[in-house]
Write a protein that holds these residues in place. Structure first.
Motif, PDB file in Angstrom:
ATOM      1  N   SER A   2       0.982  -1.461   0.311  1.00 46.96           N
ATOM      2  CA  SER A   2      -0.286   0.136  -0.042  1.00 46.96           C
ATOM      3  C   SER A   2       1.166   0.951  -0.207  1.00 46.96           C
ATOM      4  O   SER A   2       2.118   1.542  -0.564  1.00 46.96           O
ATOM      5  CB  SER A   2      -0.386  -0.336   0.947  1.00 46.96           C
ATOM      6  N   GLU A 103      -7.243   6.924  -4.006  1.00 44.12           N
ATOM      7  CA  GLU A 103      -7.960   5.535  -2.702  1.00 44.12           C
ATOM      8  C   GLU A 103      -7.256   4.357  -3.903  1.00 44.12           C
ATOM      9  O   GLU A 103      -6.950   3.556  -2.600  1.00 44.12           O
ATOM     10  CB  GLU A 103      -9.511   5.338  -3.430  1.00 44.12           C
ATOM     11  N   GLU A 107      -4.537   2.621  -1.003  1.00 43.28           N
ATOM     12  CA  GLU A 107      -5.047   0.627  -1.214  1.00 43.28           C
ATOM     13  C   GLU A 107      -4.256  -0.078  -0.824  1.00 43.28           C
ATOM     14  O   GLU A 107      -3.532  -0.642  -0.276  1.00 43.28           O
ATOM     15  CB  GLU A 107      -6.128  -0.081  -1.362  1.00 43.28           C
ATOM     16  N   ARG A 108      -3.690   0.074  -2.606  1.00 41.47           N
ATOM     17  CA  ARG A 108      -2.906  -1.354  -2.693  1.00 41.47           C
ATOM     18  C   ARG A 108      -1.433  -0.258  -3.862  1.00 41.47           C
ATOM     19  O   ARG A 108      -0.692  -1.594  -4.071  1.00 41.47           O
ATOM     20  CB  ARG A 108      -3.202  -1.484  -4.411  1.00 41.47           C
TER      21      ARG A 108
END
Lengths: 200, 130
Positions: A2, A103, A107-108
């Motif tokens: 992340s 976003e 997250e990733r």
């Protein structure tokens, strides 16, 4: 992985959120007060900063999409495009898309599959809304631009023009260290009208 | 060696700081031209290098450099202007305003390091010669 794994990316995420929010706020202000300079400047700066900062990361689709939006806003500022309801909706949609990508990054640490194709669609739609898009850009336009000194050049003070021409000296000193600098030293090629200001 | 970074983007400033500190610079930051001028004036000695963005609120990079070049204490400080735009116009305007070097974002860390050291070194050499 992340954004937390990359401190610079982790710093970019909240800044990008703020810029998207500011751009959206400015768009809505412009909808209420069309042509107002303050929200227009704030909108342009937010989009410009988002584009510039995103270039630090491997997020080409995001950067290209925001760049296309910046070009549309540049055309609006230059008076060659309108910022009507259709363009405003398109830009708000672009901000939503980019916000979702941010976003995904949070997250990733990466953009989702399909971002490339998605970006191409957004770029095409944004470029279609102004005359400076790919359809209007071409050799004829470039030739016209080079035929006469551009307005910004005439607006420079004589000493500023001289200083620009004289800048070849320090730059050449630096360019011995890197071919990259040499490739960037091409203002006289791209702007022949400028050459006489220091070499008459 | 001391560098003053003038850029309104938080992440860009953090990136420049990371690279320049790695190259041995002490780094000061300002978020626009007005703050950059104030910061440059209160430093105990003029910085060895200015790293300047173009598009900033309150005072942009061109105006900042023009102000620097007429300020006796700061006029000799080498400046690199780093822009997101790559047009000849942007490059010409940067040099006209007083930049010593024009680069386009994103600037590779090794290139930034090399140019920063070269420009800051040219000041140090000039001071020694003087």
């Amino acid at each position: 992985m992340s954004a937390a794994d990359n401190p610079l990316l982790a710093q970019f995420i909240p800044e990008a959120r703020d810029l998207i929010e500011e751009a959206g706020r400015s768009l809505l202000a412009l909808e209420r007060t069309p042509g107002a300079s303050e929200p227009m400047n704030a909108l342009f700066r937010a989009v410009h900063t988002l584009k510039g900062t995103s270039g630090l990361f491997e997020v080409g689709p995001l950067t290209r999409t925001v760049h296309a939006a910046e070009d549309l806003l540049g055309a609006v500022q230059a008076g060659t495009a309108q910022l009507g309801g259709e363009q405003t909706d398109l830009l708000l949609g672009m901000l939503d898309r980019v916000g979702q990508w941010i976003e995904d990054l949070a997250e990733r640490g990466d953009l989702p599959p399909g971002a490339e194709a998605d970006a191409e669609t957004w770029v095409t739609r944004l470029r279609a809304r102004h005359a400076d898009g790919p359809a209007a850009a071409g050799a004829a336009g470039e030739a016209t631009a080079l035929a006469e000194p551009p307005a910004w050049l005439s607006a420079l003070l004589p000493e500023e023009r001289g200083r620009c021409a004289a800048a070849s000296a320090p730059l050449h000193a630096v360019s011995t260290a890197s071919s990259v600098a040499r490739t960037r030293w091409r203002w006289s090629d791209a702007c022949p009208a400028f050459v006489p200001c220091g070499r008459r | 060696m001391r560098a003053l970074v003038v850029d309104d983007a938080t992440t860009i400033r953090a990136y420049y700081r990371q690279v320049l500190e790695g190259a041995g610079f002490l780094v000061d930051e300002a978020i626009n031209g007005v703050e950059g001028l104030e910061r440059a004036m209160v430093l105990p000695a003029p910085p060895d290098l200015l790293v300047v963005d173009v598009n900033m609120p309150r005072m942009d990079g061109y105006a900042f450099l023009r102000a620097i070049r007429i300020e006796p204490r700061l006029r000799g400080v080498p400046a690199m202007m780093i822009s997101t735009e790559r047009e000849a116009e942007d490059e010409c305007r940067a040099y006209a305003a007083g930049a010593n070097l024009f680069l386009v974002k994103p600037v590779d860390p090794s290139m930034l390091t090399r140019f920063a050291l070269t420009l800051a070194g040219s000041t140090a050499a000039g001071e020694r010669a003087a």
